[in-house]
Scaffold this motif. Sequence first.
Motif, PDB file in Angstrom:
ATOM      1  N   TYR A  71     -15.602  10.497  24.213  1.00  0.00           N
ATOM      2  CA  TYR A  71     -16.657  11.019  23.350  1.00  0.00           C
ATOM      3  C   TYR A  71     -17.002   9.988  22.272  1.00  0.00           C
ATOM      4  CZ  TYR A  71     -18.908  13.821  19.723  1.00  0.00           C
ATOM      5  OH  TYR A  71     -19.772  14.290  18.772  1.00  0.00           O
ATOM      6  N   GLU A  72     -15.974   9.449  21.623  1.00  0.00           N
ATOM      7  CA  GLU A  72     -16.192   8.456  20.571  1.00  0.00           C
ATOM      8  C   GLU A  72     -16.928   7.240  21.128  1.00  0.00           C
ATOM      9  OE1 GLU A  72     -13.608   5.829  17.379  1.00  0.00           O
ATOM     10  OE2 GLU A  72     -12.797   6.210  19.378  1.00  0.00           O
ATOM     11  N   GLN A  73     -16.516   6.755  22.291  1.00  0.00           N
ATOM     12  CA  GLN A  73     -17.180   5.602  22.911  1.00  0.00           C
ATOM     13  C   GLN A  73     -18.650   5.882  23.182  1.00  0.00           C
ATOM     14  OE1 GLN A  73     -14.922   4.692  26.450  1.00  0.00           O
ATOM     15  NE2 GLN A  73     -14.536   2.630  25.697  1.00  0.00           N
ATOM     16  N   HIS A  74     -18.925   7.049  23.715  1.00  0.00           N
ATOM     17  CA  HIS A  74     -20.315   7.399  24.068  1.00  0.00           C
ATOM     18  C   HIS A  74     -21.174   7.532  22.814  1.00  0.00           C
ATOM     19  CE1 HIS A  74     -23.345   8.656  26.901  1.00  0.00           C
ATOM     20  NE2 HIS A  74     -23.709   9.580  26.032  1.00  0.00           N
ATOM     21  N   VAL A  75     -20.653   8.177  21.802  1.00  0.00           N
ATOM     22  CA  VAL A  75     -21.398   8.330  20.547  1.00  0.00           C
ATOM     23  C   VAL A  75     -21.660   6.976  19.912  1.00  0.00           C
ATOM     24  CG1 VAL A  75     -21.236   9.234  18.176  1.00  0.00           C
ATOM     25  CG2 VAL A  75     -20.682  10.702  20.102  1.00  0.00           C
ATOM     26  N   ALA A  76     -20.695   6.053  20.050  1.00  0.00           N
ATOM     27  CA  ALA A  76     -20.862   4.724  19.477  1.00  0.00           C
ATOM     28  C   ALA A  76     -21.783   3.842  20.309  1.00  0.00           C
ATOM     29  CB  ALA A  76     -19.491   4.049  19.346  1.00  0.00           C
ATOM     30  N   GLY A  77     -22.171   4.333  21.487  1.00  0.00           N
ATOM     31  CA  GLY A  77     -23.059   3.560  22.345  1.00  0.00           C
ATOM     32  C   GLY A  77     -22.343   2.555  23.209  1.00  0.00           C
ATOM     33  N   ASP A  78     -21.022   2.648  23.305  1.00  0.00           N
ATOM     34  CA  ASP A  78     -20.236   1.712  24.105  1.00  0.00           C
ATOM     35  C   ASP A  78     -20.092   2.160  25.552  1.00  0.00           C
ATOM     36  OD1 ASP A  78     -19.888   0.326  21.759  1.00  0.00           O
ATOM     37  OD2 ASP A  78     -17.884   1.120  21.362  1.00  0.00           O
TER      38      ASP A  78
END
Length: 146
Positions: free
Chosen positions: A138-145
């Motif tokens: 989730y964190e990766q996706h929100v950060a655009g990674d």
Amino acid sequence: MSTEDAVRELLLVMPRMVGRVKRIPPPDEIRDLDLAPRHLTLLSLLLLDGPLTVNELAARLGVAPTTVSLLIGDLTRKGVLARRADEADRRRRIVDISDTSRPAISAWLSPGARAWRHALAPLTAEQQRMFVDTLLRYEQHVAGDA
């Protein structure tokens, strides 16, 4: 529960959870130190894992040793951290929370660790790993990674 139901519930709980955590005031002893989230992550690691070297902290935080050195320098000047020579290798420095700051840091950050332990306790090791991996995705996706 459907994925959409889970998403709806998470979209409701996440802001409440973050809001509650942000409202936990730092103890008076450290209130004026202007600690940022990056400081809290480093302090949490030292609180949970004990004294570490700069390279160990950098590896666990996933940042460059120079970044950790800057954070350590900042927190050392404020009296929050203490550095000492490594007895096994005098060239290396061991970093820890200073004796004077440890009670305040522990009082502030330990309740969060206890809450996570309580929340994770009913889960198996595999379920805990899946939960953490889900939050990381989730964190990766929100950060655009992603």
